[in-house]
Design a protein around this motif. Structure first.
Motif, PDB file in Angstrom:
ATOM      1  N   PRO A 173      -9.849 -33.766  66.368  1.00  0.00           N
ATOM      2  CA  PRO A 173      -9.059 -34.295  65.245  1.00  0.00           C
ATOM      3  C   PRO A 173      -9.808 -35.154  64.241  1.00  0.00           C
ATOM      4  O   PRO A 173      -9.343 -35.317  63.114  1.00  0.00           O
ATOM      5  N   HIS A 174     -10.946 -35.725  64.622  1.00  0.00           N
ATOM      6  CA  HIS A 174     -11.550 -36.737  63.749  1.00  0.00           C
ATOM      7  C   HIS A 174     -13.007 -36.444  63.393  1.00  0.00           C
ATOM      8  O   HIS A 174     -13.768 -37.370  63.108  1.00  0.00           O
ATOM      9  N   LEU A 175     -13.411 -35.204  63.387  1.00  0.00           N
ATOM     10  CA  LEU A 175     -14.796 -34.852  63.091  1.00  0.00           C
ATOM     11  C   LEU A 175     -14.985 -34.760  61.575  1.00  0.00           C
ATOM     12  O   LEU A 175     -14.474 -33.831  60.943  1.00  0.00           O
ATOM     13  N   PRO A 176     -15.715 -35.697  60.951  1.00  0.00           N
ATOM     14  CA  PRO A 176     -15.935 -35.614  59.511  1.00  0.00           C
ATOM     15  C   PRO A 176     -16.933 -34.503  59.181  1.00  0.00           C
ATOM     16  O   PRO A 176     -17.783 -34.156  60.011  1.00  0.00           O
ATOM     17  N   PRO A 177     -16.864 -33.917  57.992  1.00  0.00           N
ATOM     18  CA  PRO A 177     -17.775 -32.825  57.653  1.00  0.00           C
ATOM     19  C   PRO A 177     -19.242 -33.240  57.642  1.00  0.00           C
ATOM     20  O   PRO A 177     -20.120 -32.409  57.894  1.00  0.00           O
ATOM     21  N   SER A 178     -19.516 -34.502  57.364  1.00  0.00           N
ATOM     22  CA  SER A 178     -20.904 -34.962  57.370  1.00  0.00           C
ATOM     23  C   SER A 178     -21.535 -34.853  58.752  1.00  0.00           C
ATOM     24  O   SER A 178     -22.752 -34.687  58.886  1.00  0.00           O
TER      25      SER A 178
END
Length: 382
Positions: free
Chosen positions: A246-251
């Motif tokens: 749920p919380h994986l940022p694209p960076s």
């Protein structure tokens, strides 16, 4: 006082203050000479805070526990599965606002991870549509002849598309060199479906809601251009819908890729130096394993991009997903061809790409013969 807060919190506060000052400057009477000086001071303070405060680097285990990490194999499998589903939906229902929105999101995901060495997010959300012929939209660009970070259709038969990135983090260090490479065939096919059909359908859909045509390849759910924050929200929402964490940022996708390439279990794929060039950084920044690369080398960069197909197939340790010739032609058959006059000619020589893994080496010889003719697409976006 600063030490009581994390670097990320302080960065957010200072960025917000800068946004407020820029808004103030745009208002009537906002031409006070102190405002530009205040913005410069905030930018300097932001850099000083980043250097002075220690930033905790979370381990992979900590990121996994926080729902901010997926393995390269799991992420590739998720994206390729979503792509297969979208292509099947378009074959069944054609191009409509719903399928075009799903196509847009899958193409964005493929551009972020799996089909290219993960290029910087600013280069993705600032990527201009091939049919846009206005001035460069990069806020700091002062070159009148600059065409901006741009996707270019160079040929329809065979399908060839290039990405040109004059604006990137290392443009100063690399003596204003432009990052440029040809898209791999699998990414080019689905990208062409989006920019020539899906993008048009979405722009028409959002125009009914009052939004002007978007000059960028990727857009928000209201038809405007993406930003750093909106791309982050857009990606995380899509990833969660596809069953990802749920919380994986694209960076973090850049870290996932580098983690796999620097591990003992790395699979066959791009060379580190070429991959780092496409990513707009250096192998030295990956972990100080090699000397800092001070120049951009197009051949190394293109070789790394070409090798992503091999990497994607090996990283999931399963046979590659194949689209039948009939399905591929049916999908592309729904896409109109709109190409115009020739503007540039370049040559490519044969190149040999070596993929190395512990106790095993294989070499693929990839030949490029003839000329690549650059085609300028007729403008429909102003």
């Amino acid at each position: 006082m600063a030490q009581k807060h994390s670097p990320d919190t302080l960065n957010h506060v200072l960025d917000t203050a800068e946004v407020v000052l820029r808004w103030w400057m745009a208002q009537p009477g906002g031409d006070h000479p102190s405002l530009p000086k205040a913005i410069t001071w905030l930018q300097t303070l932001n850099k000083q805070v980043a250097r002075a405060l220690h930033r905790h680097k979370a381990t992979v285990v900590e990121l996994e526990e926080a729902g901010k990490w997926m393995s390269a194999a799991d992420l590739v499998l998720l994206i390729t599965t979503a792509r297969d589903d979208v292509e099947a939906s378009i074959l069944e229902a054609g191009f409509n606002p719903d399928t075009c929105k799903a196509l847009h999101d899958v193409v964005l995901a493929c551009t972020i991870f799996g089909y290219l060495p993960p290029i910087r997010l600013a280069c993705i959300w600032s990527l201009l549509h091939p049919q846009y012929q206005g001035p460069c939209l990069h806020e700091d660009c002062k070159e009148e002849s600059c065409q901006g970070n741009r996707l270019i259709i160079t040929s329809q038969d065979p399908l060839q598309m290039h990405i040109h990135l004059p604006h990137h983090k290392n443009e100063g260090a690399w003596e204003e060199a432009t990052i440029h490479f040809e898209l791999p065939g699998e990414l080019a096919k689905i990208m062409y479906m989006h920019v020539s059909k899906g993008h048009v359908e979405l722009c028409q859909h959002y125009m009914v809601l009052g939004s002007p045509p978007c000059p960028f390849v990727f857009m928000t759910t209201t038809g405007g251009g993406l930003s750093s924050s909106s791309l982050n929200k857009h990606w995380q929402s899509w990833l969660k819908q596809q069953g990802g964490v749920p919380h994986l940022p694209p960076s973090t996708c850049r870290h996932i890729f580098v983690d796999e390439r620097m591990s003992d279990e790395r699979v066959e794929g791009p060379k580190n130096q070429g991959a780092a060039m496409a990513m707009g950084n250096t192998v030295a920044s990956w972990g100080r394993y090699y000397h800092k690369q001070k120049h951009f080398h197009p051949r190394d960069c293109q070789a790394a991009v070409n090798a992503m197909d091999v990497w994607r197939q090996h990283v999931v340790a399963v046979p590659p997903t194949k689209t039948s010739p009939q399905s591929t032609s049916s999908l592309l058959g729904l896409v109109p061809a709109t190409l115009a006059s020739s503007t540039h000619v370049s040559h490519s020589d044969d190149e040999e790409i070596a993929f190395v893994r512990p106790k095993k080496q294989c070499v693929i010889h990839r030949g490029h013969e003839g000329r690549h003719v650059m085609i300028q697409v007729q403008s429909t976006i102003s």
